[in-house]
Design an enzyme around this catalytic site. Structure first.
Site, PDB file in Angstrom:
ATOM      1  N   THR A 138       0.842  -1.522  -0.060  1.00 46.23           N
ATOM      2  CA  THR A 138       0.053  -0.061  -0.374  1.00 46.23           C
ATOM      3  C   THR A 138       0.879   1.152  -0.390  1.00 46.23           C
ATOM      4  OG1 THR A 138      -0.471  -0.195   2.843  1.00 46.23           O
ATOM      5  CG2 THR A 138      -2.497  -1.185   0.607  1.00 46.23           C
ATOM      6  N   THR A 139       2.253   1.188   0.972  1.00 50.41           N
ATOM      7  CA  THR A 139       2.848   2.259   0.748  1.00 50.41           C
ATOM      8  C   THR A 139       3.683   2.837   0.067  1.00 50.41           C
ATOM      9  OG1 THR A 139       3.387   1.163   3.284  1.00 50.41           O
ATOM     10  CG2 THR A 139       4.875   3.188   2.528  1.00 50.41           C
TER      11      THR A 139
HETATM   12  P1  ADP Z   1       4.681  -1.643   1.890  1.00 46.08           P
HETATM   13  O1  ADP Z   1       2.955  -0.475   2.009  1.00 46.08           O
HETATM   14  O2  ADP Z   1       4.769  -1.000   0.250  1.00 46.08           O
HETATM   15  O3  ADP Z   1       4.952  -3.121   1.402  1.00 46.08           O
HETATM   16  P2  ADP Z   1       7.146  -1.910   2.965  1.00 46.08           P
HETATM   17  O4  ADP Z   1       7.035  -0.638   4.778  1.00 46.08           O
HETATM   18  O5  ADP Z   1       6.493  -2.992   3.936  1.00 46.08           O
HETATM   19  O6  ADP Z   1       5.625  -0.603   1.715  1.00 46.08           O
HETATM   20  O7  ADP Z   1       8.147  -1.452   2.126  1.00 46.08           O
HETATM   21  C1  ADP Z   1       7.703  -2.692   1.424  1.00 46.08           C
HETATM   22  C2  ADP Z   1       9.292  -2.374   0.468  1.00 46.08           C
HETATM   23  O8  ADP Z   1      10.641  -2.810   1.588  1.00 46.08           O
HETATM   24  C3  ADP Z   1       9.784  -2.866  -0.632  1.00 46.08           C
HETATM   25  O9  ADP Z   1       9.876  -2.204  -1.721  1.00 46.08           O
HETATM   26  C4  ADP Z   1      10.703  -4.252  -0.205  1.00 46.08           C
HETATM   27  O10 ADP Z   1      11.272  -4.508  -1.122  1.00 46.08           O
HETATM   28  C5  ADP Z   1      11.119  -3.426   0.394  1.00 46.08           C
HETATM   29  N1  ADP Z   1      12.367  -4.087   1.646  1.00 46.08           N
HETATM   30  C6  ADP Z   1      11.889  -5.149   2.730  1.00 46.08           C
HETATM   31  N2  ADP Z   1      13.260  -5.684   3.016  1.00 46.08           N
HETATM   32  C7  ADP Z   1      13.819  -5.174   3.003  1.00 46.08           C
HETATM   33  C8  ADP Z   1      15.437  -5.183   3.406  1.00 46.08           C
HETATM   34  N3  ADP Z   1      15.196  -6.233   3.739  1.00 46.08           N
HETATM   35  N4  ADP Z   1      15.954  -4.882   2.493  1.00 46.08           N
HETATM   36  C9  ADP Z   1      15.481  -3.862   1.370  1.00 46.08           C
HETATM   37  N5  ADP Z   1      14.038  -3.913   0.681  1.00 46.08           N
HETATM   38  C10 ADP Z   1      13.137  -3.982   1.817  1.00 46.08           C
END
Ligand code: ADP
Ligand code: MG
Length: 528
Positions: A94-95
């Site tokens: 969502t973000t």
């Molecule tokens: P959303 O609501 O968009 O899912 P999140 O706060 O869950 O927002 O962040 C998702 C993003 O974080 C994705 O682009 C994912 O690839 C990235 N992500 C998750 N874990 C890691 C990590 N260890 N290192 C870098 N990026 C990450």
């Protein structure tokens, strides 16, 4: 331009049009995107939302932040819609969807200021979207959804940066086991995984129950607490004195008549108890109320009864027992009793829970979540919902993409190349569309405190060499193949985010008039 009503509208009604309307909507949408930006990724921060009564929610979840925020501006509200669609369609991302929408609009604003017509922008954005979808497909990796390690990686990626992070390994295994117990034809029906929250202990004390847990007390303290091979009756009508209709009249002329009336009601209630006993019921789960007297008699007969059970739980019981939910006295029959291997009333801290396990018709599991406060549990539930949503997406599409900004960087690179096959305005717009995708790796980098210029140049060098899965590991700051770093996401989550971000930015760009309207119902508020 305001209040240019040309005598068509009420003289007090407000109207903004042309570039004022467009700029106002774009600015509002960008402001919303800016608010959620700092929460993206594993190092993202949380937001604390407080209502006028002082109640608060602490969350990192894009859709939750936007739902709870008191948003007034209609342009900003459109962006909340993006988050909601993303949540309902795929359950995560969502973000990212909101941030991308903000960036596409910001790029569009620059183009509009250069005298490019919004219609030309939306047309080229659509061309860009089609190309982005095909790049996404090409860059995805086909996986075997039965691969446990991979599913665990997906759950871990979804939970990093959230409250669940501290116990994400345990939780991921729990979510994987839950899904494997209820998955059918690579699909998880959402009501087959129940989340039951229990305040006390910490997140790592959470566990999986192979059955349904109800947070309910028995209707009477003398009811049995352990029942094996239970015969369960599920009903959604009140086992109480019948309620009179609103306009019904009772003509009672004397005390004797009144006593007679009460006696009849008690007879009716006892007839229910007798019928329930006669057919061999051992557990009654009722959606409505149960009269204390009925509960007393049921307890005397050694029957466990639960009143005011949630509708969702009644539906689950209907699913797992394969027996109908009865809604009248006549249907209290042996053939409507469901078999459940074990029903137990268990006291955890100060609360009673009913654990029901071993069903005949279908399965249903409960994630019994523990946490120190209700706020922790609510945020934990949202993180788990994201994980389940992600796994569900992967089971359906069987394709993943590299996270940590890798896929967005590659999309940007290939879309930029694609823009060069066009000329004039179209090229400009497509180039701006392509550059917008860089916002995701940039924000991930910014939120985790690494140098943006260094990271982007490293990413550029690697992607130019064909290492298209290179992204940023927000923990180490290393730019590497994120599939190898186990930062993986389902293709559908990205696909949906790109589609809705492009669609909503195009929709906002097409608005050239904002007019105060009469009351518009929610359902037709987004029609053309
Ligand atoms: P959303 O609501 O968009 O899912 P999140 O706060 O869950 O927002 O962040 C998702 C993003 O974080 C994705 O682009 C994912 O690839 C990235 N992500 C998750 N874990 C890691 C990590 N260890 N290192 C870098 N990026 C990450
Ligand atoms: Mg997420």
């Amino acid at each position: 331009m305001t209040n240019q009503n040309n005598n068509v509208l009420d003289e007090n009604s407000t109207r903004t049009s042309g570039s004022t309307a467009l700029n106002s909507n774009i600015s509002a949408a960008i402001a919303v995107a800016d608010i959620v930006k700092t929460t993206l990724g594993p190092m993202g921060m949380d937001k604390m939302l407080i209502d006028s009564y002082g109640n608060c929610v602490i969350t990192n979840d894009g859709v939750k932040i936007l739902q709870e925020m008191d948003i007034e501006h209609p342009g900003a509200k459109l962006l909340v819609g993006v988050a909601k669609t993303q949540e309902s369609e795929v359950g995560d991302g969502t973000t990212s969807a909101v941030i991308l929408s903000g960036e596409l609009l910001s790029a569009a604003r620059t183009l509009v200021n250069r005298k490019i017509h919004p219609t030309a922008i939306t047309r080229s954005y659509k061309v860009g979207l089609d190309k982005a979808i095909s790049i996404l497909e090409n860059e995805s990796v086909v996986i075997n959804p039965k691969n446990k390690k991979l599913i665990l990686d997906i759950c871990n990626t979804a939970m990093t940066g959230k409250i669940a992070e501290f116990s994400k390994e345990t939780l991921s295994v729990m979510i994987y086991d839950a899904i494997m117990k209820v998955v059918e034809d690579d699909n998880i029906s959402s009501n087959k995984i129940k989340i039951q929250k229990s305040v006390g202990g910490d997140i790592s004390d959470s566990y999986l129950v192979d059955g349904i847990v109800l947070d309910k007390n028995p209707a009477n303290v003398n009811m049995p607490a352990v029942i094996s091979n239970a015969k369960v009756l599920v009903c959604d009508f009140a086992l109480e004195v019948r309620e009179l209709d609103n306009d019904a009249k009772l003509n009672i002329g004397s005390v004797v008549e009144y006593e007679k009336f009460l006696e009849n009601e008690q007879k009716y209630l006892l007839s229910i108890v007798n019928k329930i006993c006669e057919i061999g019921t051992s557990v009654v789960i009722c959606q409505k109320g149960i009269d204390d007297n009925v509960a007393y008699h049921l307890a005397k007969q050694g029957i466990l009864a639960i009143r005011r059970t949630r509708k969702s739980d009644i539906e689950r019981l209907n699913l797992v027992t394969g027996k109908k939910v009865i809604n009248n006295l006549e249907d209290i029959e042996k053939s409507n009793l469901g078999n459940v291997k074990s029903v137990k009333v268990i006291k955890i801290l100060k609360e009673n829970y009913i654990f029901m396990e071993g069903f005949e018709s279908s399965n249903c599991v409960t994630l019994f979540l523990k946490g120190s406060t209700e706020h922790v549990l609510d945020e934990l539930e949202r993180a788990i919902d994201d994980s389940i949503g992600d796994v569900n997406s992967v089971l359906k599409s069987k394709k993943i993409v590299a996270g940590g900004g890798a896929i967005e960087f590659e999309l940007s690179r290939q879309l930029t190349d694609f823009s060069k096959t066009f000329i004039g305005k179209e090229q400009l717009i497509l180039e701006a569309y392509a550059k917008s995708f860089l916002v995701i790796p940039k924000v991930l980098c910014e939120n985790s405190g690494f140098d943006e210029i260094d990271t982007i140049s490293e990413l550029t060098a690697l992607h130019e060499k064909g290492k298209s899965k290179s992204g940023l590991n927000c923990f180490s700051g290393v730019v590497n193949d994120t599939l190898k770093e186990k930062i993986v996401e389902p293709i559908n989550v990205k696909m949906q985010a790109i589609k809705s971000a492009t669609e909503i930015s195009s929709m906002i760009l097409r608005i050239d008039d904002v007019i105060a309207a009469k009351q518009i119902s929610e359902t037709n508020s987004s029609e053309n």
